[in-house]
Write a protein that holds these residues in place. Sequence first.
Motif, PDB file in Angstrom:
ATOM      1  N   CYS A   1       0.818  -1.230   0.000  1.00  0.00           N
ATOM      2  CA  CYS A   1       0.000   0.000   0.000  1.00  0.00           C
ATOM      3  C   CYS A   1       0.846   1.273   0.000  1.00  0.00           C
ATOM      4  O   CYS A   1       1.101   1.836  -1.042  1.00  0.00           O
ATOM      5  N   GLY A   2       1.271   1.729   1.201  1.00  0.00           N
ATOM      6  CA  GLY A   2       1.786   3.098   1.361  1.00  0.00           C
ATOM      7  C   GLY A   2       2.863   3.524   0.371  1.00  0.00           C
ATOM      8  O   GLY A   2       2.758   4.584  -0.260  1.00  0.00           O
ATOM      9  N   ILE A   3       3.895   2.708   0.240  1.00  0.00           N
ATOM     10  CA  ILE A   3       5.034   3.128  -0.598  1.00  0.00           C
ATOM     11  C   ILE A   3       4.628   3.165  -2.069  1.00  0.00           C
ATOM     12  O   ILE A   3       4.874   4.149  -2.784  1.00  0.00           O
ATOM     13  N   THR A   4       3.956   2.110  -2.505  1.00  0.00           N
ATOM     14  CA  THR A   4       3.541   2.033  -3.912  1.00  0.00           C
ATOM     15  C   THR A   4       2.583   3.178  -4.247  1.00  0.00           C
ATOM     16  O   THR A   4       2.648   3.768  -5.339  1.00  0.00           O
ATOM     17  N   THR A   5       1.707   3.489  -3.285  1.00  0.00           N
ATOM     18  CA  THR A   5       0.714   4.552  -3.507  1.00  0.00           C
ATOM     19  C   THR A   5       1.377   5.899  -3.805  1.00  0.00           C
ATOM     20  O   THR A   5       1.032   6.568  -4.783  1.00  0.00           O
ATOM     21  N   GLY A   6       2.313   6.301  -2.962  1.00  0.00           N
ATOM     22  CA  GLY A   6       2.934   7.612  -3.149  1.00  0.00           C
ATOM     23  C   GLY A   6       3.870   7.640  -4.356  1.00  0.00           C
ATOM     24  O   GLY A   6       3.835   8.566  -5.170  1.00  0.00           O
TER      25      GLY A   6
ATOM     26  N   CYS B   1       3.568  14.400   5.254  1.00  0.00           N
ATOM     27  CA  CYS B   1       4.813  13.630   5.105  1.00  0.00           C
ATOM     28  C   CYS B   1       4.784  12.360   5.936  1.00  0.00           C
ATOM     29  O   CYS B   1       5.728  12.043   6.665  1.00  0.00           O
ATOM     30  N   GLY B   2       3.713  11.604   5.825  1.00  0.00           N
ATOM     31  CA  GLY B   2       3.690  10.240   6.359  1.00  0.00           C
ATOM     32  C   GLY B   2       4.289   9.317   5.306  1.00  0.00           C
ATOM     33  O   GLY B   2       4.985   9.763   4.388  1.00  0.00           O
ATOM     34  N   ALA B   3       4.011   8.014   5.439  1.00  0.00           N
ATOM     35  CA  ALA B   3       4.598   7.065   4.482  1.00  0.00           C
ATOM     36  C   ALA B   3       4.212   7.405   3.046  1.00  0.00           C
ATOM     37  O   ALA B   3       5.034   7.294   2.126  1.00  0.00           O
ATOM     38  N   VAL B   4       2.965   7.853   2.858  1.00  0.00           N
ATOM     39  CA  VAL B   4       2.514   8.140   1.488  1.00  0.00           C
ATOM     40  C   VAL B   4       3.250   9.367   0.941  1.00  0.00           C
ATOM     41  O   VAL B   4       3.805   9.336  -0.169  1.00  0.00           O
ATOM     42  N   GLY B   5       3.264  10.458   1.717  1.00  0.00           N
ATOM     43  CA  GLY B   5       3.925  11.678   1.253  1.00  0.00           C
ATOM     44  C   GLY B   5       5.417  11.472   1.016  1.00  0.00           C
ATOM     45  O   GLY B   5       5.977  11.949   0.021  1.00  0.00           O
ATOM     46  N   LEU B   6       6.071  10.743   1.910  1.00  0.00           N
ATOM     47  CA  LEU B   6       7.517  10.487   1.726  1.00  0.00           C
ATOM     48  C   LEU B   6       7.746   9.668   0.465  1.00  0.00           C
ATOM     49  O   LEU B   6       8.769   9.834  -0.228  1.00  0.00           O
TER      50      LEU B   6
ATOM     51  N   ASP C   1       4.145  22.718 -10.520  1.00  0.00           N
ATOM     52  CA  ASP C   1       3.651  21.930 -11.662  1.00  0.00           C
ATOM     53  C   ASP C   1       2.747  20.794 -11.180  1.00  0.00           C
ATOM     54  O   ASP C   1       1.809  20.410 -11.874  1.00  0.00           O
ATOM     55  N   HIS C   2       3.084  20.267  -9.997  1.00  0.00           N
ATOM     56  CA  HIS C   2       2.287  19.165  -9.441  1.00  0.00           C
ATOM     57  C   HIS C   2       2.208  19.341  -7.926  1.00  0.00           C
ATOM     58  O   HIS C   2       3.208  19.671  -7.297  1.00  0.00           O
ATOM     59  N   SER C   3       1.022  19.073  -7.382  1.00  0.00           N
ATOM     60  CA  SER C   3       0.924  18.991  -5.925  1.00  0.00           C
ATOM     61  C   SER C   3       0.190  17.705  -5.575  1.00  0.00           C
ATOM     62  O   SER C   3      -0.507  17.125  -6.417  1.00  0.00           O
ATOM     63  N   PHE C   4       0.381  17.280  -4.319  1.00  0.00           N
ATOM     64  CA  PHE C   4      -0.170  15.994  -3.885  1.00  0.00           C
ATOM     65  C   PHE C   4      -0.766  16.169  -2.504  1.00  0.00           C
ATOM     66  O   PHE C   4      -0.078  16.653  -1.595  1.00  0.00           O
ATOM     67  N   ASP C   5      -2.015  15.770  -2.330  1.00  0.00           N
ATOM     68  CA  ASP C   5      -2.553  15.735  -0.971  1.00  0.00           C
ATOM     69  C   ASP C   5      -2.334  14.353  -0.385  1.00  0.00           C
ATOM     70  O   ASP C   5      -2.869  13.363  -0.905  1.00  0.00           O
ATOM     71  N   CYS C   6      -1.588  14.283   0.679  1.00  0.00           N
ATOM     72  CA  CYS C   6      -1.334  13.012   1.382  1.00  0.00           C
ATOM     73  C   CYS C   6      -1.791  13.152   2.822  1.00  0.00           C
ATOM     74  O   CYS C   6      -1.158  12.614   3.741  1.00  0.00           O
ATOM     75  N   THR C   7      -2.877  13.925   3.044  1.00  0.00           N
ATOM     76  CA  THR C   7      -3.384  14.112   4.397  1.00  0.00           C
ATOM     77  C   THR C   7      -4.815  13.589   4.572  1.00  0.00           C
ATOM     78  O   THR C   7      -5.195  13.210   5.678  1.00  0.00           O
ATOM     79  N   GLY C   8      -5.628  13.658   3.527  1.00  0.00           N
ATOM     80  CA  GLY C   8      -7.041  13.295   3.656  1.00  0.00           C
ATOM     81  C   GLY C   8      -7.887  14.420   4.241  1.00  0.00           C
ATOM     82  O   GLY C   8      -9.060  14.230   4.534  1.00  0.00           O
ATOM     83  N   VAL C   9      -7.292  15.625   4.376  1.00  0.00           N
ATOM     84  CA  VAL C   9      -8.001  16.776   4.953  1.00  0.00           C
ATOM     85  C   VAL C   9      -8.492  17.653   3.791  1.00  0.00           C
ATOM     86  O   VAL C   9      -7.690  18.116   2.979  1.00  0.00           O
TER      87      VAL C   9
END
Length: 380
Positions: A176-181, A202-207, A268-276
């Motif tokens: 899950c986490g690593i592959t997802t981010g 910057c949890g596992a997904v953001g990292l 150019d790109h942003s990523f939400d890795c919080t769910g907020v």
Amino acid sequence: MSTVGKPIKCLAAVAYEAGKRLTIEEIEVAAPKANEVRIKIEYTGVCHTDQYTLSGKDPEGAFPVILGHEGAGIVESVGEGVTSVKPGDHVIALYTPECRECKFCKSGKTNLCGKIRATQGKGLMPDGTVRFTSNGKDLIHYMGTSTFSQYTVVADISVVAIDPKAELDKACLLGCGITTGYGAAINTAKVQEGDNVAIFGCGAVGLSVIQGCVRNKAKKIIAIDVNPDKEEWARKFGATDFVNPSKLPDGGKNLVETIIEATDGGVDHSFDCTGVVSVMRAALECCHKGWGQSIIIGVAAAGQEISTRPFQLVTGRKWLGCAFGGVRGRTELPNLVKDYLDGQLKVGEFITHKRDLKDINEAFDLMHSGDCIRCVVKMF
Ligand SMILES: NC(=O)C1=CN([C@@H]2O[C@H](COP(=O)(O)OP(=O)(O)OC[C@H]3O[C@@H](n4cnc5c(N)ncnc54)[C@H](OP(=O)(O)O)[C@@H]3O)[C@@H](O)[C@H]2O)C=CC1
Ligand SMILES: N[C@@H](CCC(=O)N[C@@H](CSC=O)C(=O)NCC(=O)O)C(=O)O
Ligand SMILES: [Zn+2]
Ligand SMILES: [Zn+2]
């Protein structure tokens, strides 16, 4: 004595009710039916989505259930007609299956396989029944994987064999986490050399997003997190800048403007890795006019909705999202495992804590503590 074709008694962590701790108890796991695989789970990660479902905020959440979707193990036996894996194979369970024959799989446009999604969402095997019982009562499955059990049964399209050289305590995190981010940066955003990017959370997904952006040679990699301890983590994974919104002079109100100024008009790109959802809005609005795109990865609670001025999209920003990093598990995970074995993909670095199955509830407590990136649970 062979267990093939027979039920297996083993330990599992059962979620009986939303918001309650898991109960470690003996359950019975039925033999796999046709096109099913029984896996001895060696290690499982605990992801924030497990916590989300346990909290009761998941509209699909149902109980009693065996949670867990970030697991790796060894195939114990297979049902009739299974050709893709065999007993003894080292495998990762896939909550995003890949049948290669449904409309979604054949489209070549998405990793979201449709073949068993309806039953999976109800906690059932594809034939509409369950393989888990406790004291004669049914327990439901979770995300098609239920890795918080020493033995689980999954559809054959929900499992991939991997190189047995990969250590399973690390390989489980590719479930899950690593592959997802990593996949979100590479497959979904398709970050290019020289791009500026912003990663919120910057949890596992953001990292892992940061790791994907580094691999694709992004220029400015701005990590944003409210937890000051995450600065060190983000920089270790390759972030060039770190912003803690609550430390900004305005208390975070001008976060979007701060990022736009630092990147000559926006990322150019942003990523939400919080769910907020308020963070999702900021992530969209810090994108560059005309082409900037924001990828939603975080899972928001039932009833939460995103909003922005439509003008943000009229003026060329794009709002996208992805599950499991857009990765087709059976096709692409073996290559990610290879990248990990070749030292090209950080995996072990994510493990901050380890627990035995009997202490799995501590893994949930650790998620709230702020210093846990991933806690890996040893199942035996
Ligand atoms: N789409 C998909 O396929 C997948 C989605 N997910 C989802 O991705 C999200 C991230 O997962 P994971 O990395 O494991 O989660 P973590 O909780 O480990 O990481 C999230 C980080 O974001 C920080 N944060 C919280 N609120 C804010 C805010 N307002 N601004 C900036 N930072 C903030 C948290 O800080 P603090 O610790 O202080 O709260 C934490 O450091 C979850 O919602 C999860 O459910 C996960 C896997 C797959
Ligand atoms: N059940 C939730 C949705 C939860 C969700 O979005 N799950 C992601 C994976 S999150 C992993 O940690 C996912 O795969 N989504 C695609 C899917 O088909 O579920 C709800 O109903 O809101
Ligand atoms: Zn997950
Ligand atoms: Zn399919």
